[in-house]
Scaffold this motif. Structure first.
Motif, PDB file in Angstrom:
ATOM      1  N   GLU A   1      43.022  54.500  36.217  1.00  0.00           N
ATOM      2  CA  GLU A   1      42.048  54.739  37.371  1.00  0.00           C
ATOM      3  C   GLU A   1      41.038  54.583  36.782  1.00  0.00           C
ATOM      4  OE1 GLU A   1      43.544  57.420  40.421  1.00  0.00           O
ATOM      5  OE2 GLU A   1      44.926  56.582  41.080  1.00  0.00           O
TER       6      GLU A   1
ATOM      7  N   LEU B   1      29.868  44.953  42.740  1.00  0.00           N
ATOM      8  CA  LEU B   1      31.339  45.675  42.788  1.00  0.00           C
ATOM      9  C   LEU B   1      32.333  44.473  42.253  1.00  0.00           C
ATOM     10  CD1 LEU B   1      33.186  48.321  42.642  1.00  0.00           C
ATOM     11  CD2 LEU B   1      33.824  47.182  45.095  1.00  0.00           C
TER      12      LEU B   1
ATOM     13  N   GLU C   1      37.718  41.213  42.527  1.00  0.00           N
ATOM     14  CA  GLU C   1      38.830  40.901  43.258  1.00  0.00           C
ATOM     15  C   GLU C   1      40.114  41.850  43.078  1.00  0.00           C
ATOM     16  OE1 GLU C   1      38.021  40.823  45.829  1.00  0.00           O
ATOM     17  OE2 GLU C   1      35.918  39.795  45.705  1.00  0.00           O
ATOM     18  N   GLU C   2      40.718  42.578  44.085  1.00  0.00           N
ATOM     19  CA  GLU C   2      42.252  42.715  43.648  1.00  0.00           C
ATOM     20  C   GLU C   2      43.529  41.582  43.258  1.00  0.00           C
ATOM     21  OE1 GLU C   2      44.037  46.103  45.509  1.00  0.00           O
ATOM     22  OE2 GLU C   2      45.154  44.494  46.579  1.00  0.00           O
TER      23      GLU C   2
ATOM     24  N   ILE D   1      32.921  46.918  36.742  1.00  0.00           N
ATOM     25  CA  ILE D   1      34.023  47.173  37.087  1.00  0.00           C
ATOM     26  C   ILE D   1      33.051  47.586  38.493  1.00  0.00           C
ATOM     27  CG2 ILE D   1      35.816  48.191  38.521  1.00  0.00           C
ATOM     28  CD1 ILE D   1      36.105  46.759  36.259  1.00  0.00           C
TER      29      ILE D   1
ATOM     30  N   VAL E   1      43.859  43.615  38.143  1.00  0.00           N
ATOM     31  CA  VAL E   1      43.192  44.804  38.837  1.00  0.00           C
ATOM     32  C   VAL E   1      44.655  45.212  39.813  1.00  0.00           C
ATOM     33  CG1 VAL E   1      42.003  45.304  41.007  1.00  0.00           C
ATOM     34  CG2 VAL E   1      41.112  44.751  38.096  1.00  0.00           C
TER      35      VAL E   1
ATOM     36  N   GLN F   1      44.885  47.681  42.180  1.00  0.00           N
ATOM     37  CA  GLN F   1      44.244  48.054  43.133  1.00  0.00           C
ATOM     38  C   GLN F   1      42.712  48.358  43.158  1.00  0.00           C
ATOM     39  OE1 GLN F   1      46.425  51.845  44.081  1.00  0.00           O
ATOM     40  NE2 GLN F   1      45.323  52.193  46.226  1.00  0.00           N
ATOM     41  N   LYS F   2      42.083  47.612  43.909  1.00  0.00           N
ATOM     42  CA  LYS F   2      40.956  47.936  44.753  1.00  0.00           C
ATOM     43  C   LYS F   2      40.707  48.495  45.582  1.00  0.00           C
ATOM     44  CE  LYS F   2      36.871  45.081  46.306  1.00  0.00           C
ATOM     45  NZ  LYS F   2      36.132  43.910  46.111  1.00  0.00           N
ATOM     46  N   MET F   3      39.516  50.322  45.295  1.00  0.00           N
ATOM     47  CA  MET F   3      39.762  51.679  45.873  1.00  0.00           C
ATOM     48  C   MET F   3      38.672  51.550  46.843  1.00  0.00           C
ATOM     49  SD  MET F   3      41.777  53.728  43.443  1.00  0.00           S
ATOM     50  CE  MET F   3      43.322  53.111  43.002  1.00  0.00           C
TER      51      MET F   3
ATOM     52  N   GLU G   1      34.748  49.424  48.382  1.00  0.00           N
ATOM     53  CA  GLU G   1      33.931  47.877  48.610  1.00  0.00           C
ATOM     54  C   GLU G   1      32.643  48.286  47.991  1.00  0.00           C
ATOM     55  OE1 GLU G   1      34.906  45.801  49.210  1.00  0.00           O
ATOM     56  OE2 GLU G   1      37.472  46.194  49.961  1.00  0.00           O
TER      57      GLU G   1
ATOM     58  N   ALA H   1      39.178  52.339  40.989  1.00  0.00           N
ATOM     59  CA  ALA H   1      39.474  50.612  41.152  1.00  0.00           C
ATOM     60  C   ALA H   1      40.818  51.098  39.628  1.00  0.00           C
ATOM     61  CB  ALA H   1      39.554  49.652  40.215  1.00  0.00           C
ATOM     62  N   LYS H   2      42.520  49.979  40.033  1.00  0.00           N
ATOM     63  CA  LYS H   2      43.253  50.545  38.606  1.00  0.00           C
ATOM     64  C   LYS H   2      43.311  49.341  38.332  1.00  0.00           C
ATOM     65  CE  LYS H   2      46.981  53.099  40.052  1.00  0.00           C
ATOM     66  NZ  LYS H   2      48.572  53.479  40.840  1.00  0.00           N
TER      67      LYS H   2
END
Length: 349
Positions: free
Chosen positions: A70, A82, A85-86, A96, A173, A175-177, A179, A191-192
């Motif tokens: 993470e 940012l 994209e996921e 990132i 990527v 997971q995008k947590m 915005e 993000a993960k």
């Protein structure tokens, strides 16, 4: 006279009670089931014979990523950029997130002005000290102020660098947590990133088979998604401690394929060919009673079920190797043992 009558009444009562209890006892005993010693119990049997105990054991597990992390910033502030994209692949050091660092830059600028003033003081005090026009302590104080200001500038520049968040390794990527425009604090997940360039297959191996594996050993891997394709993996770790069921984790690392890509979470299995003695005395697993330390079985001799202790060796999913206590050709009971005692008459099917 009254005393004699009382005694006789008590004796009569006791006699009646004893007779009632004896009668009830006979009635209960009549209802209790008594097995017929001459009645034969039906059982299923199998012949103890020499077998080739070899089998291919499948151990099922699931793939996990080689690396997963993470992304958490070491600075706080508003997210200005940012650029991902996921589901996107990002390389090492890919940007990132970029956080707002304007206030930090203003502080650096102010400290640089202060630093310039201290440097001018040092030049003036240096000339005055040489002419004995001012104490040397003033020069030392100005030099210390320069060092302290430079340290503050370095600290702020480190904070500015922390506002640029990059990927520590290549990956996807998953997971995008947040915005763009969000305000995050230090340590908030952004993000993960998951690295599946290689995968780890973890399977649980029972105690009886764990010694057949070693670190560095190459093994074929089969998957449900590609049933006709065999992948090759290498054992990277064997657990030193088992779980409550005496299963030990074995980790196999396999390189991912571009032609047949694997994903984390997919099922995979390893096949281990466990070849035992080509000829060994064996009986079906259903024949063994008791524990693994004190195994027993019933052998049919002269129409009777005789309980015998045995010693077992290697095992498969269907048979136990018998190393002591049994002869080839012996008829062993495989079903119906619950109705048997040592010496029970049986009829074998």
């Amino acid at each position: 006279m009254k005393r004699i009558v009382t005694v006789l009444a008590i004796i009569s009562t006791l006699g009646l009670t004893a007779w009632t209890l004896l009668d009830n006892k006979k009635a209960v005993e009549a209802k209790v089931y008594k097995p017929d010693a001459d009645q034969k119990v039906g059982v299923r049997t199998a012949t103890a014979e020499f077998r080739n105990l070899s089998e291919e054991t499948q151990f099922l597990g699931s793939f996990s990523p080689n690396r997963e992390i993470e992304i958490r910033p070491q600075a706080g502030g508003q997210i200005l950029q940012l650029p991902f994209e996921e589901g996107q692949f990002v390389g090492t050091n890919h940007l990132i997130a970029k956080l707002d660092d304007e206030q930090l830059r203003y502080q650096v600028e102010a400290l640089q002005v202060t630093l310039e003033g201290y440097q001018n003081d040092v030049r003036r005090y240096d000339a005055l000290v040489k002419g004995d026009a001012t104490p040397a302590v003033n020069l030392e104080r100005a030099q210390l102020n320069i060092r302290a200001t430079e340290a503050q500038i370095k600290q702020l520049k480190k904070q500015i660098a922390n506002t640029t968040v990059t990927a520590p390794f290549s990956g996807i990527v998953t997971q995008k947590m947040v915005e763009k425009g969000s305000v995050v604090s230090v340590g908030s997940p952004i993000a993960k990133i998951t690295d599946i360039s290689s995968l780890k297959l973890v399977v649980d191996v029972p105690e009886k088979a764990i010694n057949q594996f070693r670190v560095g050993q190459s093994l074929p891997i089969q998957t449900e998604v590609y049933p006709n394709i065999r992948f090759t993996g290498r054992i990277s770790m064997i657990g030193a401690e088992g779980d409550a069921a005496h299963n030990y984790p074995v980790q196999i690392t396999v390189n991912n394929s571009t032609a047949n890509p694997l994903k984390a979470g997919m099922y995979g299995s390893i096949a281990n060919l466990n070849t035992l003695k080509t000829k060994t005395l064996a009986v079906p697993r259903q024949a063994i009673l008791g524990s693994a330390k004190q195994p027993q079985l019933y052998v049919v001799e002269n129409g009777k079920a005789i309980l015998k202790p045995v010693e077992i060796g290697a095992t498969t999913n269907q048979y136990y190797e018998i190393t002591k206590g049994l002869n080839p050709g012996d008829q062993v009971v495989t079903s119906g043992q619950i109705n048997l005692q040592n010496g029970t008459l049986v009829t074998a099917q």
